[in-house]
Motif scaffolding. Structure first.
Motif, PDB file in Angstrom:
ATOM      1  N   SER A 219       0.823  -1.221   0.000  1.00 53.68           N
ATOM      2  CA  SER A 219       0.000   0.000   0.000  1.00 53.68           C
ATOM      3  C   SER A 219       0.849   1.258   0.000  1.00 53.68           C
ATOM      4  N   GLN A 253      -6.461  -4.351  -1.848  1.00 52.72           N
ATOM      5  CA  GLN A 253      -6.346  -3.397  -2.949  1.00 52.72           C
ATOM      6  C   GLN A 253      -7.023  -3.928  -4.204  1.00 52.72           C
ATOM      7  N   SER A 255      -6.675  -2.216  -7.162  1.00 53.36           N
ATOM      8  CA  SER A 255      -5.986  -1.625  -8.304  1.00 53.36           C
ATOM      9  C   SER A 255      -5.452  -2.693  -9.244  1.00 53.36           C
TER      10      SER A 255
END
Length: 801
Positions: A219, A253, A255
């Motif tokens: 992160s 996450q 992404s």
């Protein structure tokens, strides 16, 4: 034979100096425009071509997701570069490159100088083509605190590029760096630009020292990540394997990532919904190319008009040549040769004009373009322009002139030219139509830029100074601010963690009572000191400002856009839960004490984003960006000298450096201003060339109607009446061109404006002004020939009768 033909052509050009001058001048203007824009376009298309591994170099792009919003960014996890190389087949190499320029103060001996550079992994030097003058490309950083300088930086620091390796420089008065290498200056058309490079590991260590418990997991975002694929690797296959790479490493996450080829970095940098749109700077390149071609076309049209306008004078010459045995092919060859000869002369003149105008053009487009006539590509470009202009401009006149009937010509019968007249008039309409479109476009672009520049930004950018305080100034900021106020020239000063005109930190985890569970609002937040609102000149819409007490740390000020999302009936006194400064994963409750007018930053054409100001003690503001509001009415040099004295007193190790916010604001519109200026220049050139075409048509018409004019004068016609008679036909052509240009220009500019949320409305008076300008220019151009014909002695024009 060719020698005699060439002599004949040259004698013909010299006998008709005025005609030749107009033809060559018009073509030269068009070729100059095309040449300058060709240099600019070639430079844009050549970005990063010097890199030997260009076809295998990629930048990792991240499709980040905030709630229901997604966007593409180049900032990547710090751990990504090593994992990609170790775990993904086909990845031959990878490295990190800091995502922002670092302006640092370097001390060497008794000298101090600023230089801008970045932190990077040593693999950068083997992936990119960065030639070493001194040092070892295979071991660029032999120790942690090593630094590589460009030739220009080494020359600035030490006065020479030789014997530099092994010397020591001190960065920001904190750490000594060993100069381990000197490299060639980065080319102007390189995506990577820097004065120095140091190991990325240094930046990691400095952040650990500053923040202590900094999260270095998946992160932790920051650097750009570059990847080099092995030759022959299928990039689509690699993208399929790495799409969910970050999610597999950290399930929290969402992404995804993909590889972005180096050859597309410069021109195709726009993304939508996580995918390249195929747009970006390439749109401006295409636009400039189209405009250059249009200007060149107008110049060629001008040539056609001038050539066919002389048909009456050349009719007997053509008739005699045909009687003496010249066939049509030979005449076509002669006229084409004339056109090519004049095109060559125009190219030679254009080269001179380019040499004279290139410095000003470079200043306009912010480049250092060079003529480079020893460059084979430039030589071929000049030859190609010569041939294109000669063939395009000479084709119609050659076919038209060679078609004359010698019997009719030598008998003195009038040549039937209805079709040719229609073509000439059509070309004039086309020329002026394009010119009117240029005029309207220039006005609209200028008005759009001024419209945005004049919008209410939510703060006062005038008399506002940004000062980057280099060392850890936070502990001494209160004393620094008092010293500034004691000068009597400063209204206020504040500290913040982001540049005023650009973005801030973003988060979608802010909560408040009544917030719908499905609402994922991305909020921009800024850490500021207590005097931020007053220093920036913000207007409080409701509530009150921070008061400088301990209560400020549990208070917040938001903008109107955020207030409307929370509660349209008023938000002052309500509590908002902030995820910032979380302790044991608990939210921090902040009471809203004030609402400011919308504060526009980042995208000056867009709508104001939700914003929250978090008041912090100066010790807790990450960056040392000070904003100083200068009292109006004082001498700027005197004020800057006073501020510099305070900075020197409180921060003696660092030279004073500053930026005015209004100047930063104007720089944000550099591309639009450049487009507006180029549009104005091209509009002016198009009008000049069009006027040459109109001038030629007026001369042709006056020549054909000389006897008519003589008879009218004998019968009592006045000079003004005759001038009006000759001018009205041309004004009809200009009016027709306006009627065609108006809807065309509206359609083009309407579509262009749709790309901006904050935009003007195209007003009717813009078209009226452009039309009036076109008519006025046409009247001035035609009146010369009309008056000249009207003033001629009718005895001379009617003598043969």
């Amino acid at each position: 034979m060719l020698k005699n033909t060439f002599k004949t052509l040259v004698r013909g050009l010299l006998r008709n100096k005025g005609y030749s001058f107009l033809n060559i001048s018009g073509l030269a203007i068009g070729i100059t425009c095309a040449g300058l824009m060709g240099l600019w376009i070639a430079d844009e298309l050549s970005f990063d071509n010097f890199n030997q591994n260009k076809e295998n170099l990629y930048q990792v792009q991240v499709n980040a997701i905030y709630g229901n919003n997604s966007f593409t960014m180049a900032s990547t996890p710090r751990l990504l570069f090593s994992s990609l190389k170790a775990e993904v087949p086909g990845v031959a190499n990878s490295c990190r490159f800091l995502d922002e320029d670092i302006k640092s103060l370097f001390t060497f001996g008794d000298k101090k100088q600023y230089a801008t550079g970045r932190y990077a992994d040593p693999q950068l030097f083997s992936m990119f083509t960065i030639p070493f003058v001194q040092g070892d490309v295979h071991n660029p950083f032999p120790q942690l605190y090593s630094i590589v300088l460009t030739e220009q930086t080494a020359l600035r620091f030490f006065g020479s590029t030789r014997g530099v390796v092994g010397k020591t420089v001190r960065m920001n008065n904190t750490k000594n760096y060993l100069v381990s290498g000197v490299i060639k200056n980065m080319p102007q058309n390189s995506s990577l630009q820097f004065d120095w490079l140091a190991p990325y590991q240094v930046q990691m260590q400095e952040q650990m020292e500053q923040y202590g418990n900094m999260d270095l997991g998946w992160s932790s975002y920051g650097p750009f990540t570059y990847v080099q694929l092995a030759p022959g690797t299928d990039v689509n296959g690699v993208n399929a394997r790495i799409a969910n790479f970050i999610h597999r490493k950290d399930a929290t996450q969402k992404s995804s990532i993909f590889l972005f080829l180096m050859s597309q970095w410069r021109l195709y940098s726009d993304f939508a919904n996580g995918k390249p749109t195929g747009s970006g700077r390439i749109a401006q390149v295409r636009l400039m190319g189209i405009i250059a071609c249009i200007i060149l076309l107008i110049a060629c049209i001008n040539f056609m008009n001038l050539a066919t306008a002389r048909s009456e004078k050349r009719a007997k010459e053509i008739g005699v040549r045909k009687v003496l045995g010249s066939g049509r092919r030979r005449l076509i060859f002669q006229f084409m040769a004339e056109a090519l000869l004049m095109s060559a002369a125009a190219t030679a003149l254009a080269i001179g004009l380019m040499g004279l105008t290139l410095p000003a053009f470079n200043q306009l487009v912010q480049k250092q373009l060079e003529m480079g006539w020893l460059n084979p590509a430039h030589i071929l470009g000049a030859v190609a322009l010569t041939l294109i202009c000669g063939l395009l401009a000479g084709s119609y006149p050659a076919l038209y002139l060679s078609s004359f009937d010698p019997v009719k010509v030598l008998k003195g019968l009038r040549i039937k030219s209805g079709g040719a007249a229609f073509v000439r008039q059509g070309l004039v309409v086309l020329q002026f139509g394009i010119s009117v479109v240029f005029i309207i476009s220039t006005i609209v672009v200028y008005m759009q830029v001024q419209h945005v520049k004049g919008r209410n930004l939510g703060f006062d950018k005038d008399n506002l100074l940004e000062v980057d305080l280099q060392h850890d100034f936070r502990r001494d900021f209160a004393a620094f601010r008092q010293d500034l106020l004691h000068t009597g020239l400063i209204a206020n000063a504040t500290l913040t963690d982001h540049v005023a005109l650009y973005g801030g930190n973003m988060d979608n985890r802010f909560n408040w009572q009544g917030k719908p569970k499905s609402l994922n609002t991305v909020v921009t937040y800024r850490n500021v000191t207590a005097d931020f609102v007053s220093t920036m000149g913000m207007h409080l819409w409701s509530g009150h400002d921070f008061n400088g007490t301990a209560a400020d740390t549990v208070s917040a000020i938001i903008n109107k856009s955020f207030a409307k999302i929370i509660d349209t009936n008023g938000v002052v006194g309500k509590v908002i839960q902030s995820p910032r400064d979380m302790a044991d994963k608990q939210y921090k409750n902040l009471r809203i004490i004030g609402v400011v007018d919308d504060y526009v930053f980042g995208d000056m054409y867009g709508q104001a984003a939700p914003l929250i100001l978090l008041c912090q003690h100066p010790n807790h503001v990450d960056d040392n960006l000070a904003y100083i509001h200068i009292k109006p009415g004082h001498n700027s040099q005197q004020t800057l000298a006073a501020i510099a004295a305070v900075v020197k007193k409180d921060d003696p190790q660092y030279p004073f450096q500053y930026r005015f916010v209004d100047e930063q604001f104007n720089q944000m519109f550099a591309t639009e201003v450049q487009t507006s200026t180029l549009s104005g220049i091209f509009a002016s050139l198009a009008i000049v060339i069009s006027c040459l075409g109109l001038f030629s048509l007026a001369a042709y018409t006056a020549e054909r109607r000389l006897k008519e004019i003589g008879i009218r004068k004998v019968l009592g016609a006045t000079v003004s009446g005759l001038a009006g008679l000759l001018s009205k036909d041309f004004l009809k052509l200009v009016v027709i061109s306006c009627l065609i240009a108006f809807p065309t220009a509206w359609w083009i500019m309407h579509n262009w404006l749709q790309g901006y949320e904050y935009r003007i409305t195209i007003q009717w008076w813009i078209f009226a002004l452009a039309g009036f300008a076109a008519v006025l220019i046409a009247i001035v151009t035609v009146s010369f020939q009309a008056m000249k014909a009207a003033l001629m002695n009718p005895v001379k024009t009617l003598r043969s009768e």
